[in-house]
Design a protein around this motif. Structure first.
Motif, PDB file in Angstrom:
ATOM      1  N   CYS A   1      28.906  39.388  44.826  1.00 11.62           N
ATOM      2  CA  CYS A   1      29.950  38.718  44.052  1.00 11.62           C
ATOM      3  C   CYS A   1      29.321  37.744  43.057  1.00 11.62           C
ATOM      4  O   CYS A   1      28.458  36.949  43.414  1.00 11.62           O
ATOM      5  CB  CYS A   1      30.891  37.961  44.996  1.00 11.62           C
ATOM      6  SG  CYS A   1      32.127  36.967  44.138  1.00 11.62           S
TER       7      CYS A   1
ATOM      8  N   CYS B   1      37.331  35.947  46.523  1.00 14.00           N
ATOM      9  CA  CYS B   1      37.434  35.033  45.382  1.00 14.00           C
ATOM     10  C   CYS B   1      38.670  35.335  44.567  1.00 14.00           C
ATOM     11  O   CYS B   1      39.383  34.439  44.122  1.00 14.00           O
ATOM     12  CB  CYS B   1      36.205  35.141  44.488  1.00 14.00           C
ATOM     13  SG  CYS B   1      34.707  34.563  45.294  1.00 14.00           S
TER      14      CYS B   1
ATOM     15  N   CYS C   1      34.380  39.152  44.264  1.00 10.75           N
ATOM     16  CA  CYS C   1      34.825  39.818  45.472  1.00 10.75           C
ATOM     17  C   CYS C   1      36.304  39.552  45.724  1.00 10.75           C
ATOM     18  O   CYS C   1      36.922  38.708  45.070  1.00 10.75           O
ATOM     19  CB  CYS C   1      33.985  39.365  46.664  1.00 10.75           C
ATOM     20  SG  CYS C   1      34.314  37.672  47.187  1.00 10.75           S
TER      21      CYS C   1
ATOM     22  N   SER D   1      30.880  35.435  41.636  1.00 11.97           N
ATOM     23  CA  SER D   1      31.531  34.136  41.755  1.00 11.97           C
ATOM     24  C   SER D   1      30.956  33.323  42.924  1.00 11.97           C
ATOM     25  O   SER D   1      30.470  32.220  42.733  1.00 11.97           O
ATOM     26  CB  SER D   1      33.040  34.328  41.927  1.00 11.97           C
ATOM     27  OG  SER D   1      33.663  33.073  42.057  1.00 11.97           O
ATOM     28  N   CYS D   2      30.971  33.924  44.130  1.00  8.38           N
ATOM     29  CA  CYS D   2      30.505  33.167  45.287  1.00  8.38           C
ATOM     30  C   CYS D   2      29.091  33.570  45.715  1.00  8.38           C
ATOM     31  O   CYS D   2      28.480  32.903  46.549  1.00  8.38           O
ATOM     32  CB  CYS D   2      31.478  33.310  46.453  1.00  8.38           C
ATOM     33  SG  CYS D   2      31.550  34.980  47.129  1.00  8.38           S
TER      34      CYS D   2
HETATM   35 ZN    ZN Z   1      33.244  36.085  45.982  1.00  6.41          ZN
END
Ligand code: ZN
Length: 130
Positions: free
Chosen positions: A103, A124, A121, A105-106
């Motif tokens: 992911c 998120c 993902c 983002s995370c």
């Molecule tokens: Zn994520």
């Protein structure tokens, strides 16, 4: 003793028997009568081999539905193993597949591929796959 029946087209096999290539300009054998040590590309592949860069050394000719067919024969002793990925290549592939599950983002690696549209993902962006 053998119960194998030969095709009743006598003379056809002889038509295509030209080991010296005087008639066809290339060593030629009838279907199912290729000399040992030669194999078609398909047969090489079935044995996990490839021509390995050498040209065919003979051909098989046969007739199929009034059409003349040809298959090229390669020398088994010059055949090479089919290309397999090197450890470095396998590592690069594994890395690429892992990146597709990471992911953006995370940063977690998920057990599924991250939707390309969001790059994040489903934790998120719930429903990010839509
Ligand atoms: Zn994520």
């Amino acid at each position: 003793m053998t119960t194998l029946t030969q095709p009743s087209t006598t003379g056809l096999a002889v038509d295509f028997y030209d080991p010296t290539g005087t008639r066809y300009g290339f060593p030629t054998y009838p279907y199912l009568d290729a000399p040992a040590g030669l194999a078609t590309r398909r047969q090489l592949r079935a044995a996990g081999l490839r021509p390995g860069g050498h040209d065919p050394v003979a051909q098989i000719l046969w007739r199929h539905r009034r059409q003349q067919r040809v298959a090229y024969l390669y020398r088994l002793d010059l055949a090479a193993p089919e290309r397999v990925a090197t450890p470095a290549q396998r590592k690069a592939i594994a890395k690429a597949l892992r990146a597709r599950r990471t992911c953006r983002s995370c940063g977690l690696v998920q057990p599924y591929y991250i939707p390309r549209r969001t790059g994040a993902c489903l934790d998120c962006i719930p429903g990010g796959a839509q």
